[in-house]
Design a protein around this motif. Structure first.
Motif, PDB file in Angstrom:
ATOM      1  N   THR A  16       0.829  -1.201   0.000  1.00 51.65           N
ATOM      2  CA  THR A  16       0.000   0.000   0.000  1.00 51.65           C
ATOM      3  C   THR A  16       0.869   1.259   0.000  1.00 51.65           C
ATOM      4  OG1 THR A  16      -0.119   0.032   2.424  1.00 51.65           O
ATOM      5  CG2 THR A  16      -1.915  -1.080   1.245  1.00 51.65           C
TER       6      THR A  16
ATOM      7  N   LEU B 107      -5.762  -0.844  -6.771  1.00 54.40           N
ATOM      8  CA  LEU B 107      -6.635   0.282  -6.460  1.00 54.40           C
ATOM      9  C   LEU B 107      -5.785   1.544  -6.552  1.00 54.40           C
ATOM     10  CD1 LEU B 107      -9.066   1.848  -5.279  1.00 54.40           C
ATOM     11  CD2 LEU B 107      -8.272   1.175  -3.000  1.00 54.40           C
TER      12      LEU B 107
ATOM     13  N   ASP C  77      -5.921   5.736  -6.452  1.00 54.21           N
ATOM     14  CA  ASP C  77      -6.634   6.973  -6.133  1.00 54.21           C
ATOM     15  C   ASP C  77      -5.810   8.166  -6.609  1.00 54.21           C
ATOM     16  OD1 ASP C  77      -8.939   5.990  -5.036  1.00 54.21           O
ATOM     17  OD2 ASP C  77      -8.292   6.176  -2.955  1.00 54.21           O
TER      18      ASP C  77
ATOM     19  N   TRP D 121      -5.869  12.524  -7.552  1.00 53.24           N
ATOM     20  CA  TRP D 121      -6.552  13.791  -7.337  1.00 53.24           C
ATOM     21  C   TRP D 121      -6.671  14.517  -8.667  1.00 53.24           C
ATOM     22  CZ3 TRP D 121      -9.521  16.032  -3.922  1.00 53.24           C
ATOM     23  CH2 TRP D 121      -9.742  17.416  -4.001  1.00 53.24           C
TER      24      TRP D 121
ATOM     25  N   ARG E 239     -11.437  13.480  -5.811  1.00 50.39           N
ATOM     26  CA  ARG E 239     -10.644  12.250  -5.902  1.00 50.39           C
ATOM     27  C   ARG E 239     -11.288  11.334  -6.956  1.00 50.39           C
ATOM     28  NH1 ARG E 239      -8.118   8.962  -1.511  1.00 50.39           N
ATOM     29  NH2 ARG E 239      -8.806  10.639  -0.146  1.00 50.39           N
TER      30      ARG E 239
ATOM     31  N   ARG F 184     -11.131   7.362  -8.448  1.00 49.18           N
ATOM     32  CA  ARG F 184     -10.680   6.033  -8.030  1.00 49.18           C
ATOM     33  C   ARG F 184     -10.805   5.045  -9.184  1.00 49.18           C
ATOM     34  NH1 ARG F 184     -12.156   3.426  -2.313  1.00 49.18           N
ATOM     35  NH2 ARG F 184     -10.383   4.778  -1.852  1.00 49.18           N
ATOM     36  N   TYR F 185      -9.765   4.208  -9.327  1.00 45.95           N
ATOM     37  CA  TYR F 185      -9.750   3.178 -10.363  1.00 45.95           C
ATOM     38  C   TYR F 185      -9.414   1.831  -9.733  1.00 45.95           C
ATOM     39  CZ  TYR F 185      -9.532   7.109 -13.623  1.00 45.95           C
ATOM     40  OH  TYR F 185      -9.801   8.259 -14.320  1.00 45.95           O
ATOM     41  N   TRP F 186     -10.206   0.825 -10.114  1.00 47.21           N
ATOM     42  CA  TRP F 186      -9.897  -0.565  -9.790  1.00 47.21           C
ATOM     43  C   TRP F 186      -9.454  -1.221 -11.096  1.00 47.21           C
ATOM     44  CZ3 TRP F 186     -10.269  -2.176  -4.754  1.00 47.21           C
ATOM     45  CH2 TRP F 186     -11.070  -1.418  -3.887  1.00 47.21           C
TER      46      TRP F 186
ATOM     47  N   THR G 170     -10.840  -3.195 -16.084  1.00 43.34           N
ATOM     48  CA  THR G 170     -11.246  -2.302 -15.002  1.00 43.34           C
ATOM     49  C   THR G 170     -12.479  -2.877 -14.308  1.00 43.34           C
ATOM     50  OG1 THR G 170     -12.612  -0.988 -16.512  1.00 43.34           O
ATOM     51  CG2 THR G 170     -10.357  -0.232 -16.115  1.00 43.34           C
TER      52      THR G 170
ATOM     53  N   ARG H 142     -15.677  -1.593 -11.326  1.00 44.55           N
ATOM     54  CA  ARG H 142     -16.309  -0.427 -10.713  1.00 44.55           C
ATOM     55  C   ARG H 142     -17.190  -0.887  -9.558  1.00 44.55           C
ATOM     56  NH1 ARG H 142     -21.233  -1.098 -13.105  1.00 44.55           N
ATOM     57  NH2 ARG H 142     -21.232  -2.008 -15.203  1.00 44.55           N
TER      58      ARG H 142
ATOM     59  N   ALA I  72     -18.661  -0.110  -1.666  1.00 41.17           N
ATOM     60  CA  ALA I  72     -17.401   0.070  -2.392  1.00 41.17           C
ATOM     61  C   ALA I  72     -16.589  -1.214  -2.493  1.00 41.17           C
ATOM     62  CB  ALA I  72     -16.565   1.159  -1.717  1.00 41.17           C
TER      63      ALA I  72
END
Length: 299
Positions: A172, A216, A218, A220, A227, A229-231, A257, A259, A265
């Motif tokens: 992380t 994951l 994140d 800006w 923010r 966010r992409y998975w 991808t 969502r 979430a």
């Protein structure tokens, strides 16, 4: 003038290189600079197999490239068409990006596992870069977070998944909290991350080419003040261990991808497979940040 004096002259885009000597000089310059060549195989679908190579030699008939990441060479590759992307450095002006399309006219394998491809000498070069390859090292204040899971074997990118069943991420990055992984650069087509050697030992993974990681990301967006966010499911393309620091650098290609499914979430729904041009919204974000850096700092 060489083209102007020919009969039946047609319109030639100014960013094409057509003179045989100029083509050879450009390719030789890329070889002398030890630039990477990305070879992309044509296929019926939008997703194309690609490999990173280096140019070994050029003559009047062929360009020879060496690819350490290609396996399972097949004789029916002869005659198949590939796109080849590379760049050359121009003093005081950064890099110039080129591409050409050419058929494979010869293949062989070396004892160390390196694949050697002979491509027909192209008749033209185009000054063109894959949009998915336009990448930047984003300002640190724009990186809100990064988390990585090892994707299970046989993962099927259909339907829904509950990320809670995968447990805690193995690596992380959270500003001012966790620095197990760092985002070096990003493009519409993928990311490059750096992992300190102590974290490599802790997560007990080899990070081999072809391994799948679920990420994951994140970011800006200063344009909207929000923010984003992409998975993303990624494939490791270019693993590299620094000989001095022993940190790992991983080039990762975006594959799929996902969502959030509704308000929860942690429950995700797979989206469609990512096309050759990459994730459009990430590409737009990268382009805007690139222009910002250019205007503010002249880079």
């Amino acid at each position: 003038m060489w083209y102007k004096n020919r009969k039946n002259t047609r319109y030639i885009p100014k960013d094409w290189v057509l003179h045989p000597d100029h083509i050879a000089n450009t390719l030789n310059a890329a070889r002398d600079e030890n630039e990477k060549f990305e070879v992309q195989f044509h296929s019926e679908g939008e997703k194309r197999r690609s490999a990173t190579c280096r140019m070994a030699s050029i003559n009047g008939e062929a360009v020879t490239i060496e690819c350490s990441g290609l396996t399972n060479l097949q004789s029916d590759w002869i005659g198949k068409v590939v796109d080849c992307y590379f760049q050359t450095r121009k003093f005081g002006s950064g890099s110039i990006f080129f591409m050409f399309t050419s058929p494979i006219i010869g293949i062989r394998s070396c004892s160390d596992g390196t694949a050697v491809l002979n491509l027909k000498l192209p008749e033209k070069l185009e000054q063109r870069q894959k949009r998915a390859s336009l990448r930047i090292s984003p300002p640190q204040q724009y990186i809100m977070g990064l988390a990585v899971w090892s994707a299970p074997d046989g993962l099927i990118c259909k339907g829904k998944i509950d990320i809670r069943q995968w447990g805690r991420p193995m690596l992380t990055f959270l500003p001012e909290k966790s620095f197990q992984i760092a985002l070096d650069n990003i493009s519409a087509g993928g990311i490059k991350v750096r992992i300190p050697r102590e974290e490599i030992r802790n997560c007990k993974l080899d990070f081999k080419m072809g391994d799948k990681l679920f990420t994951l990301l994140d970011l800006w967006d200063p344009d909207t003040g929000q923010r984003i966010r992409y998975w993303v499911l990624c494939r490791i393309q270019n693993p590299f261990v620094d000989f001095v620091t022993h940190d790992a650098e991983l080039g990762m290609q975006f594959l799929h991808t996902a969502r959030p499914d509704g308000d929860n979430a942690s429950e995700l729904c797979w989206s469609e497979e990512i096309s050759e041009s990459g994730v459009e919204s990430i590409g737009n974000w990268v382009m805007r940040r690139h222009l910002e850096l250019y205007r503010e700092k002249g880079i």
